[in-house]
Design an enzyme around this catalytic site. Sequence first.
Site, short mmCIF file in Angstrom:
data_model
loop_
_atom_site.label_atom_id
_atom_site.label_comp_id
_atom_site.label_asym_id
_atom_site.label_seq_id
_atom_site.Cartn_x
_atom_site.Cartn_y
_atom_site.Cartn_z
N PRO A 321 0.82 -1.21 0.00
CA PRO A 321 0.00 0.00 0.00
C PRO A 321 0.86 1.27 0.00
CG PRO A 321 0.12 -0.91 2.21
CD PRO A 321 0.87 -1.87 1.31
N TYR A 364 -5.77 12.41 -14.07
CA TYR A 364 -6.68 11.28 -13.90
C TYR A 364 -8.13 11.71 -13.71
CZ TYR A 364 -2.32 9.07 -12.17
OH TYR A 364 -1.06 8.61 -11.99
N CYS A 391 -0.41 28.57 -16.49
CA CYS A 391 -0.89 29.00 -17.80
C CYS A 391 -1.44 27.81 -18.57
CB CYS A 391 0.22 29.66 -18.58
SG CYS A 391 0.83 31.08 -17.70
C1 LIG Z 1 2.08 2.06 -7.48
C2 LIG Z 1 2.34 0.73 -6.94
C3 LIG Z 1 1.96 0.41 -5.65
C4 LIG Z 1 1.21 1.37 -4.75
O1 LIG Z 1 -0.02 1.73 -5.24
P1 LIG Z 1 -1.02 2.55 -4.28
O2 LIG Z 1 -2.19 2.83 -5.14
O3 LIG Z 1 -0.31 3.79 -3.86
O4 LIG Z 1 -1.32 1.66 -3.13
C5 LIG Z 1 2.28 -0.83 -5.16
N1 LIG Z 1 2.95 -1.73 -5.92
C6 LIG Z 1 3.35 -1.45 -7.17
C7 LIG Z 1 4.09 -2.47 -7.94
C8 LIG Z 1 3.05 -0.23 -7.72
O5 LIG Z 1 3.43 0.03 -8.98
#
Ligand SMILES: *Cc1c(COP(=O)(O)O)cnc(C)c1O
Length: 463
Positions: A321, A364, A391
Site C-alpha cells: 500500500p 486522472y 498558464c
Molecule cells: C504504485 C504501486 C503500488 C502502490 O499503489 P497505491 O495505489 O499507492 O497503493 C504498489 N505496488 C506497485 C508495484 C506499484 O506500482
Amino acid sequence: MSRSAHPAGPRHADVLPEGHYTAPADDLNALDPKVWAHTVGRDADGVVTVGGIAVTQLAEEYGTPAYILDETDFRDRARAWRTAFGTDADVFYAGKAFLSRAVVRWLDEEGLNLDVCSGGELATALSAGMPAERIAFHGNNKSPEEIERAVRAGVGRIVLDSFQEIVRVAHTAESLGKRQPVQIRVTVGVEAHTHEFIATAHEDQKFGIPLADGQAAEAVRRALQLDGLDVIGIHSHIGSQIFDMSGFEVAAHRVVGLLKDVRDEHGVELAEIDLGGGLGIAYTSDDDPREPHEIAKALSEIVTRECEGARLRTPRISVEPGRAIVGPTAFTLYEVGTVKPLEGLRTYVSVDGGMSDNIRTALYDAEYSVALASRTSDAEPMLVRVVGKHCESGDIVVKDAFLPGDLAPGDLIAVPATGAYCRSMASNYNHAMRPPVVAVRDGAARVIVRRETEEDLLRLDVG
Ligand SMILES: *Cc1c(COP(=O)(O)O)cnc(C)c1O
C-alpha cells in the site's frame, strides 16, 4: 455522485450547471473524518488545526501553498497495516506515493518494509538507514547502474518485469558473486475498476509479463536456470484506488495457478506471493474504503483457499500500500488569490499553487474535496472550481465542490487527502517552486522537505 438540487447560494442562478458533484454538506464547516487526517479539527475560533496547531500559524510560519502532514496519522495507518497483516505477511510501503528520509525512518520504526522504483528512491531509502534487506526494487526499465546499485546494496528483492531484465539482473548478480532474491511480476488479465490510466493488470500495458500464452511460465523457467537468481515468488499489482476485492480474488486465483504449474513442472514451491497495492482511500465523502484488517483478512482467506484447492503450501503474502497509508495523512494548504463568479455557471477560486503541486485532477480526472480553513462561515454554499495559477486551462485542483458564498481573497482553504502522488508528482511548471512538506505532531511542526527557492531553480540552469 449525484447532481444537486440544492440552491447554490447568492452568486448563482437556481439551476446548477452540468457537473459531477455531490450536494453541499449540511454544514460546510464540518470536517468529515473520512477524508481528513486523524488529528484535524477546528479550534474555538473556527480555525482548522492539525496536531494541535492552527493552519493560520502554519501558513504564517511556512507560507502557502504547503503540504501539511499529520505524523501521528501516518504512524497510526502504517501500524494498522502492519498489525493487520501480522507476522505471516509483509507490508511494503510504496515509496513512490511520497518518500522522504523522515518517512523512511517512521516506516522503519513501525516495522514496515519499503518499495522503491528508481535509483533516486533507493538512495533516499538507504541514506535514511532502511536496512537493504527490507527494500524491494521495482520498475519496468531499471538501468544497468540501478540494478548494480541494488544488487550491491543487497536489497531484499528485485521484482523482474521483462525477459531482458531476467538476464540483466542474473548477469549483474553473478558478476558480483551474488545470488539475488527476485520475484517475477506477472499481468493477470484483471482490469481494476478505476480510471484507465491507473488500472495496470489488464494485459495491454507496459508492466509485467502476461500469464497468457504461457509467457510468465516461460519467464519462471528461464529464471530458475540462472545461478545469479533466487526466484522467491510471483508479483501482481492490479491497479489503483480499488475498493472492490474481487479483482484481487481473480489475481490470486491466477497467480496460484502459476505456482501450481511451477510446482508440477519444476518440483519447486515458490515461497512468496505479492498482491501489490492499489487500495483506495476517501478523497470525498462518497468514497468508502475498507479498513486494513478487513483487507488483510480477505486477502489471506483468498490465498489460503486457492492454495488448498491447488494442494500447495500457503505462500507468504506481501502487500504494497502507498496511497492507503500516506494519502489521507496530508492536506494542501492554499491561500485564495481571486474569486471570480461566472453567472449561471460556477465561481472560479484561484489559489497560489495548482497543477504543479497536484497534477492528479488534470491527469486522472481525480476528485477532491475542499474546506475553508482559516475561519468558519454561515454563508450560503456556492459551487466552486478551485484552480491554480498556471498558464493552462486544465490547471484544476478541485473540479466541483461547495465553499461558503462569502469566500474572499486572503482566506486559507485546505484540500484533504493530498499525501499521495502530489508532492511526488510535483513539477516546476511555469518555474513554480515546489511546496514544502511540513510534518506536525503533538503541537510541534517541522519541515521534512523544504520549499524550493529561486536559487534551487537557477542552480540547474547552467547556461
Ligand atoms: C504504485 C504501486 C503500488 C502502490 O499503489 P497505491 O495505489 O499507492 O497503493 C504498489 N505496488 C506497485 C508495484 C506499484 O506500482
